[in-house]
Design an enzyme around this catalytic site. Structure first.
Site, PDB file in Angstrom:
ATOM      1  N   LYS A 112       0.774  -1.204   0.297  1.00  0.00           N
ATOM      2  CA  LYS A 112      -0.038   0.057  -0.323  1.00  0.00           C
ATOM      3  C   LYS A 112       0.879   1.405   0.132  1.00  0.00           C
ATOM      4  O   LYS A 112       1.897   0.994   0.946  1.00  0.00           O
ATOM      5  CB  LYS A 112      -0.663   0.194   1.233  1.00  0.00           C
ATOM      6  CG  LYS A 112      -1.777   1.257   1.602  1.00  0.00           C
ATOM      7  CD  LYS A 112      -2.248   0.657   3.258  1.00  0.00           C
ATOM      8  CE  LYS A 112      -2.833   1.990   3.163  1.00  0.00           C
ATOM      9  NZ  LYS A 112      -2.391   2.991   3.507  1.00  0.00           N
TER      10      LYS A 112
ATOM     11  N   LYS B  83       7.202   1.251   1.947  1.00  0.00           N
ATOM     12  CA  LYS B  83       8.127   0.241   0.826  1.00  0.00           C
ATOM     13  C   LYS B  83       9.945   0.803   0.848  1.00  0.00           C
ATOM     14  O   LYS B  83      10.558  -0.172   0.492  1.00  0.00           O
ATOM     15  CB  LYS B  83       7.368  -0.391  -0.705  1.00  0.00           C
ATOM     16  CG  LYS B  83       5.800  -0.471  -0.926  1.00  0.00           C
ATOM     17  CD  LYS B  83       5.550  -0.574  -2.050  1.00  0.00           C
ATOM     18  CE  LYS B  83       5.398   0.346  -2.246  1.00  0.00           C
ATOM     19  NZ  LYS B  83       3.859   1.599  -1.612  1.00  0.00           N
TER      20      LYS B  83
ATOM     21  N   LYS C 261       8.115  10.038  -8.875  1.00  0.00           N
ATOM     22  CA  LYS C 261       8.324  11.016  -7.944  1.00  0.00           C
ATOM     23  C   LYS C 261       9.935  11.017  -7.892  1.00  0.00           C
ATOM     24  O   LYS C 261      10.849  11.550  -7.478  1.00  0.00           O
ATOM     25  CB  LYS C 261       7.906  11.318  -6.614  1.00  0.00           C
ATOM     26  CG  LYS C 261       6.394  11.328  -6.850  1.00  0.00           C
ATOM     27  CD  LYS C 261       5.971  11.346  -4.742  1.00  0.00           C
ATOM     28  CE  LYS C 261       6.255  10.572  -4.094  1.00  0.00           C
ATOM     29  NZ  LYS C 261       5.232   9.351  -4.925  1.00  0.00           N
TER      30      LYS C 261
ATOM     31  N   ASP D 273       0.455  -0.010  -5.610  1.00  0.00           N
ATOM     32  CA  ASP D 273      -1.048  -0.799  -5.883  1.00  0.00           C
ATOM     33  C   ASP D 273      -0.477  -1.639  -7.200  1.00  0.00           C
ATOM     34  O   ASP D 273       0.050  -1.041  -7.498  1.00  0.00           O
ATOM     35  CB  ASP D 273      -1.787  -1.101  -4.978  1.00  0.00           C
ATOM     36  CG  ASP D 273      -3.040  -2.402  -5.252  1.00  0.00           C
ATOM     37  OD1 ASP D 273      -2.891  -3.041  -5.667  1.00  0.00           O
ATOM     38  OD2 ASP D 273      -4.167  -1.818  -4.157  1.00  0.00           O
TER      39      ASP D 273
END
Lengths: 262, 361
Positions: free
Chosen positions: A9, A14, A40, A123
């Site tokens: 998520k 992560k 980004k 996701d």
């Protein structure tokens, strides 16, 4: 060569986990590549002293020179790449990931590499975001989650994507949010989808402190218990040979699991 | 639609043609260079300038808004158009390009119609309806005309599904029976003083060629006898300005040959309903031979002995396989009519003329 993709998520951590395990692999002397797939382009910053690097797609866009290295060397020689992509609201980030991953594979990846880590945005929402999962690219996937409903829900959704694509899941990583019975919840959920929890990362304020300083915990506090948690995770991933295509569950079963552990 | 396997026109192409019918001066295809290539060439023959923004892989990733803005500015500078259509393609629309925003940024003097359409949007008529909707919102056509056109386009889609080229999963192209065989049938009927009906039920510019069958039948009738009834959907008071001009051109040429239309079954954009009107008109006319040109499947009570003249090889296959032994092909009709402003000779028409001249010799 171990090619792993880290899913989970948005905002679950992560990039922090990817960067720290990349650092752990590199300090063992492994030839490690970190591929940040978020447009980004901020995932690699902690491997590069807080520096934001130019993106691979921007370079592809503006130059046809294929001789210059694709990566920027980070902590202990981690080869860092940010695929990059469009600004919010234009173009197609998914297409960007497809092109970047294909080009990297074609031009730069070779047998000298020990580990490639794909740090994938959020996701699996479209074919582009799923590109690192495809054959030849990642051969195992790790899902980062906490014990909260929404991150387990996202993890279940990712499991659905893996089932569709017949891709192996290496396990779940619990990035703790200090939820009651969190380790048990994630462990049980992993079992429910036919997998296992491969690592537990405790919540620790030094993670934020290191991020603010533009470094991984392994670099900033190498002797801390937190750094060791990342090292243990990296080690488990290296040794992991329990790979299964997961079986997602009905989201209602997640709610039942959470209620039982309140 | 999902089980139709043979190629068919896309909403993108239908949108381009509808823009032409609105007398757009320039069409900007916002997409990769080859998108709509064949249709673009044809439309350029008809006097419409077709431009591509030529999107590349990088534009898919980063977006191509700036490219579109720059192209629109150049279009304004070089062509000073009155109406410009910006047509989306699969590439630009699937990644979510904002046509309206780019048009605003370009700030050019023309009326610019942004057409958010791509080839996965459904039947081709969806593209035409989209253009008409935008044209209505910009005040180019009134609401009543939009509603009428939309109704016709939906009827056309239904007709194609029911009896046309999307009624079967796969149609292998067929060139139709020989013109000689059919021309002889027509001349036999006339020479026996029979009553022949020629029904023109054509779509837009294809009428320029199918109308030639009327001229040829009249040519024969005057020389060898018989009688003829002429029914045509060329009402010059119906449709977009360009389509009305087609009807006026055809009526002028027919008049020059001394041909009067006995019954107007509708306008050139009304072929899905004009067929029914034509059939009804002929019901009590004791016709011995019917020649139906254009889109014969729009006639509800086709008979096996009718002569069907059409242009699409798959349409011909559909007729032949359905037992219509006298289906004749005027192949490549569409491509030869771009820029036409008068009736163009047809192969069947020329065959009739040659046979008649042979008989007279």
């Amino acid at each position: 060569m171990k090619q792993i993709a880290i899913y989970g998520k948005g905002g679950i951590g992560k990039s922090t986990i990817s960067a720290n395990i990349a650092a752990a692999f590199a300090e063992k002397g492994l030839n490690t590549w970190y591929i940040g797939c978020d447009p980004k382009a901020d995932g690699s910053m902690t491997l590069l002293g807080g520096r934001k690097i130019g993106t691979f797609l921007e370079r592809l866009r503006s130059s046809t020179d294929t001789t210059e290295p694709a990566y920027v060397l980070g902590f202990k020689g981690v080869k860092c790449i940010e695929t990059g992509g469009p600004i919010a609201g234009v173009g197609c980030a998914g297409r960007g990931i497809i092109v970047a991953v294909q080009e990297l594979y074609k031009r730069y990846f070779n047998d000298d590499i020990d580990v490639i880590i794909y740090d994938v945005p959020g996701d699996v929402v479209c074919g582009g975001f799923a590109a690192p999962l495809r054959e030849k690219f990642a051969n195992e996937v790790y899902i980062v989650t906490s014990g909260e409903y929404l991150s387990l829900y996202a993890a279940n959704n990712i499991a659905r994507g893996l089932e569709n694509l017949k891709v192996n899941l290496g396990g779940l990583v619990c990035n703790s949010r200090d939820i009651k019975n969190e380790e048990r919840i994630v462990d049980k959920f992993a079992e429910m989808i036919g997998s296992g929890m491969i690592g537990f990362i405790p919540r620790n304020p030094i993670v934020r402190e290191c991020e603010n300083r533009g470094m991984t915990v392994i670099e900033g506090f190498p002797n801390s218990t937190q750094a060791n948690a990342y090292r243990r995770l990296a080690e488990s991933i290296l040794k992991n040979d329990t790979l299964v295509v997961p079986k997602p569950v009905d989201p209602e079963e997640i709610r039942v699991l959470l209620r039982e552990n309140e | 639609m999902s089980d139709v396997l043979h190629p068919r026109p896309s909403p993108i192409i239908a949108a381009m043609y509808t823009l032409r019918d609105l007398d757009a001066d320039v069409i900007v295809m916002h997409g990769p260079p080859g998108c709509g290539f064949t249709a673009s060439r044809l439309l350029e023959e008809a006097g419409v300038t077709v431009i591509t923004t030529g999107m590349q892989e990088n534009d898919l990733i980063f977006g191509a808004e700036n490219r579109l803005v720059e192209v629109l500015k150049r279009v304004d500078l070089e062509f000073s158009p009155r109406i410009v259509g910006v047509v989306g393609t699969c590439a630009s629309m699937i990644i979510g390009e904002n046509l309206e925003a780019a048009i605003k940024k370009a700030g050019i003097r023309s009326i610019v119609l942004p057409i958010d359409i791509h080839a996965c949007s459904g039947p081709n008529t969806v593209g035409a309806i989209k253009v008409l909707e935008v044209a209505m919102s910009k005040g180019i056509i009134p609401r009543e005309e939009f509603e009428r056109q939309k109704e016709m386009l939906m009827r056309a889609t239904a007709l194609e599904r029911e009896r046309g080229m999307t009624s079967k999963p796969y149609l292998k192209p067929h060139r139709g029976v020989t013109k000689l065989k059919v021309a002889r049938m027509i001349l036999d009927a006339l020479s026996q003083s029979k009553n022949v009906a020629v029904v023109l039920n054509a779509k837009k510019e294809t009428a320029y060629r199918f109308a030639d069958v009327m001229r040829a039948v009249e040519y024969a009738r005057r020389r060898i006898g018989g009688s003829a009834v002429y029914v045509a959907n060329v009402d010059p008071n119906i449709g977009l300005p360009r389509i009305r001009r087609y009807s006026a051109d055809i009526l002028r040429d027919l008049k020059d040959e001394g041909i009067t239309i006995d019954f107007f079954s509708g306008g050139l954009d009304e072929y899905p309903v004009a067929g029914e009107k034509a059939a009804k008109y002929l019901e009590d006319k004791s016709i011995d031979l019917r020649i139906i040109c254009g889109l014969p499947h729009a006639i509800p009570d086709l008979k096996k002995e009718d002569i069907l003249v059409t242009d699409q090889p798959r349409e011909l296959r559909n007729f032949i396989d359905s037992g219509f032994a006298y289906a004749v092909g005027e192949i490549s009709t569409h491509s030869m009519l771009m820029g036409a402003r008068g009736i163009v000779h047809s192969e069947l028409g020329d065959t009739i003329r040659e046979l008649v001249d042979g008989i007279n010799k």
